[in-house]
Write a protein that holds these residues in place. Structure first.
Motif, PDB file in Angstrom:
ATOM      1  N   UNK A   1     -15.498   5.374 -13.923  1.00  0.00           N
ATOM      2  CA  UNK A   1     -14.922   4.387 -14.844  1.00  0.00           C
ATOM      3  C   UNK A   1     -13.545   3.924 -14.360  1.00  0.00           C
ATOM      4  N   UNK A   2     -12.776   4.856 -13.791  1.00  0.00           N
ATOM      5  CA  UNK A   2     -11.485   4.467 -13.223  1.00  0.00           C
ATOM      6  C   UNK A   2     -11.683   3.573 -12.002  1.00  0.00           C
ATOM      7  N   UNK A   3     -12.753   3.788 -11.234  1.00  0.00           N
ATOM      8  CA  UNK A   3     -13.021   2.932 -10.077  1.00  0.00           C
ATOM      9  C   UNK A   3     -13.317   1.504 -10.525  1.00  0.00           C
TER      10      UNK A   3
ATOM     11  N   UNK B   1      -2.782   1.069  -7.951  1.00  0.00           N
ATOM     12  CA  UNK B   1      -3.894   1.043  -6.993  1.00  0.00           C
ATOM     13  C   UNK B   1      -4.652  -0.281  -7.106  1.00  0.00           C
ATOM     14  N   UNK B   2      -4.830  -0.784  -8.319  1.00  0.00           N
ATOM     15  CA  UNK B   2      -5.508  -2.060  -8.513  1.00  0.00           C
ATOM     16  C   UNK B   2      -4.777  -3.213  -7.848  1.00  0.00           C
ATOM     17  N   UNK B   3      -3.453  -3.200  -7.909  1.00  0.00           N
ATOM     18  CA  UNK B   3      -2.666  -4.252  -7.258  1.00  0.00           C
ATOM     19  C   UNK B   3      -2.848  -4.191  -5.744  1.00  0.00           C
ATOM     20  N   UNK B   4      -2.889  -2.966  -5.197  1.00  0.00           N
ATOM     21  CA  UNK B   4      -3.142  -2.825  -3.756  1.00  0.00           C
ATOM     22  C   UNK B   4      -4.509  -3.409  -3.396  1.00  0.00           C
TER      23      UNK B   4
ATOM     24  N   UNK C   1      -7.578   9.130  -2.212  1.00  0.00           N
ATOM     25  CA  UNK C   1      -6.498   9.945  -2.794  1.00  0.00           C
ATOM     26  C   UNK C   1      -6.425   9.758  -4.305  1.00  0.00           C
ATOM     27  N   UNK C   2      -6.617   8.544  -4.751  1.00  0.00           N
ATOM     28  CA  UNK C   2      -6.586   8.238  -6.192  1.00  0.00           C
ATOM     29  C   UNK C   2      -7.715   8.960  -6.918  1.00  0.00           C
ATOM     30  N   UNK C   3      -8.926   8.903  -6.365  1.00  0.00           N
ATOM     31  CA  UNK C   3     -10.066   9.567  -6.999  1.00  0.00           C
ATOM     32  C   UNK C   3      -9.862  11.088  -7.051  1.00  0.00           C
ATOM     33  N   UNK C   4      -9.400  11.658  -5.952  1.00  0.00           N
ATOM     34  CA  UNK C   4      -9.170  13.106  -5.904  1.00  0.00           C
ATOM     35  C   UNK C   4      -8.083  13.517  -6.890  1.00  0.00           C
ATOM     36  N   UNK C   5      -7.019  12.728  -6.943  1.00  0.00           N
ATOM     37  CA  UNK C   5      -5.906  13.032  -7.855  1.00  0.00           C
ATOM     38  C   UNK C   5      -6.352  12.952  -9.309  1.00  0.00           C
TER      39      UNK C   5
ATOM     40  N   UNK D   1       0.800  -1.230   0.000  1.00  0.00           N
ATOM     41  CA  UNK D   1       0.000   0.000   0.000  1.00  0.00           C
ATOM     42  C   UNK D   1       0.830   1.276   0.000  1.00  0.00           C
ATOM     43  N   UNK D   2       2.005   1.246   0.624  1.00  0.00           N
ATOM     44  CA  UNK D   2       2.865   2.443   0.623  1.00  0.00           C
ATOM     45  C   UNK D   2       3.274   2.802  -0.802  1.00  0.00           C
ATOM     46  N   UNK D   3       3.634   1.802  -1.588  1.00  0.00           N
ATOM     47  CA  UNK D   3       3.991   2.091  -2.983  1.00  0.00           C
ATOM     48  C   UNK D   3       2.783   2.592  -3.766  1.00  0.00           C
ATOM     49  N   UNK D   4       1.585   2.171  -3.348  1.00  0.00           N
ATOM     50  CA  UNK D   4       0.373   2.691  -3.975  1.00  0.00           C
ATOM     51  C   UNK D   4       0.234   4.188  -3.741  1.00  0.00           C
ATOM     52  N   UNK D   5       0.488   4.631  -2.509  1.00  0.00           N
ATOM     53  CA  UNK D   5       0.450   6.063  -2.200  1.00  0.00           C
ATOM     54  C   UNK D   5       1.547   6.814  -2.969  1.00  0.00           C
ATOM     55  N   UNK D   6       2.706   6.194  -3.094  1.00  0.00           N
ATOM     56  CA  UNK D   6       3.781   6.817  -3.875  1.00  0.00           C
ATOM     57  C   UNK D   6       3.346   7.021  -5.319  1.00  0.00           C
TER      58      UNK D   6
END
Length: 345
Positions: A233-235, A107-110, A85-89, A15-20
């Motif tokens: 759609x990204x979700x 994000x999908x891998x997380x 964070x992904x949606x906002x970004x 998950x940390x790499x997901x935030x990165x």
């Protein structure tokens, strides 16, 4: 608790790499992809494989330590925080195509790794564990997994009746379709069977499958309302990446393994020969010991921190991440794994 038990904190690197990926953008957008499918497989070539099992006293110590449960629970806020964070970004920024692809895959891998946490918690009977499991499955749009896996896969593993068992010579890409579609259908059938046994109406809120669909539709509707169609759609895209990661793990876990049919028409009992295992240390840690899969099927409610190695369990030539990569190249996968099947049969 031993100091060495802190090694499971390494699982949070996913998950940390997901935030990165979400915050740093650029080539960092691919952080989770690179960590999961480059760094881990390469590292596992140089890290020893441990077949050691815990002593009885060590098992008792681990089972009584809430640290191991807490490690799982923390995944819930991490996953939902990352999704937000992904949606906002995505909704506020302008990105290159390669960045959007990288972020979405990361994000999908997380989310896919989160399904493994949901899998562990979904085998527990406590209401808290069940709730967290379902909440983690929600953004994967795969809430039916908790029904089909527990009541379907664990019963039909390594038989033609199990959609989550890959067959010898079956490509992963066709397996994705077969397993995801028929697992979903199986979950509806299993829930209908349960309700019929309990003399309850199938078309009611007693049917968990109906409830799951309503929750998932509401989840997508909320995203649409707050962020718009593009983000919705990204979700869906990150959900697809997440559950395909799960199905890839399913593919390598039982590839080509078959339980014999007995004269009475039933299949032989599930034993240590019906799951592919890996003792590669890094994969064991980041997947919460999922790679000791035979022991999980032998005793489904055994907690991850005390799963055991068994000498009779078939072993993958690579760790789980490396094996997943190899499965994406069917000719190579068949060349290696069909030979392994001959060795154990």
């Amino acid at each position: 608790m031993k100091f060495s038990d802190l090694k499971y904190l390494v699982a949070y690197i996913i998950p940390i790499t997901g935030f990165m990926a979400v915050f740093l953008n650029g080539y960092w957008s691919w952080s989770t992809v690179i960590f999961a499918f480059c760094i881990i497989p390469i590292t596992e070539f140089f890290v020893f494989r441990s077949t050691e099992n815990l002593s009885e006293s060590e098992e008792i110590d681990r089972l009584s330590n809430s640290f191991f449960d807490l490690l799982l629970y923390v995944n819930l806020p991490l996953i939902y925080g990352l999704i937000a964070c992904y949606f906002i970004t995505i909704s506020n920024g302008q990105f290159e195509i390669y960045e959007l692809i990288g972020m979405t895959l990361s994000v999908g891998i997380v989310l896919g790794a989160g399904i493994n946490v949901a899998h562990e918690l979904g085998h527990k009977k406590g209401k808290l564990e069940q709730l967290i499991a379902k909440l983690i499955l929600l953004p994967n749009l795969y809430m039916h997994f908790i029904i089909e896996h527990n009541r379907g896969h664990h019963v039909h593993i390594a038989t033609p009746e199990d959609p989550a068992t890959s067959r010898k010579g079956e490509m992963i890409y066709t397996f994705w379709l077969r397993s995801s579609i028929f697992s979903y259908i199986s979950a509806w059938k299993l829930e209908a069977k349960r309700l019929k046994k309990e003399n309850k109406s199938i078309v009611s809120l007693s049917n968990e499958m109906i409830v799951f669909q309503l929750i998932q539709i509401s989840y997508l509707a909320l995203i649409l309302a707050f962020f718009g169609m593009t983000v919705m759609l990204f979700s869906i895209a990150i959900a697809i990446v997440g559950f395909l990661l799960l199905e890839t793990i399913n593919y390598i876990e039982h590839y080509g393994l078959v339980r014999s049919k007995l004269p009475n028409g039933r299949y032989e009992r599930v034993d240590m020969r019906h799951s592919w295992n890996s003792n590669h240390e890094i994969g064991r840690i980041v997947l919460y010991e999922l790679t000791r899969h035979s022991d999980h099927h032998f005793k489904a409610n055994r907690k991850y921190q005390v799963l055991r190695h068994h000498d009779e369990s078939p072993q993958l030539p690579l760790g789980y991440p490396g094996s997943m990569l190899m499965s994406f190249l069917p000719p190579l996968w068949f060349y290696v794994m069909n030979r392994k099947l001959k060795e154990i049969n």
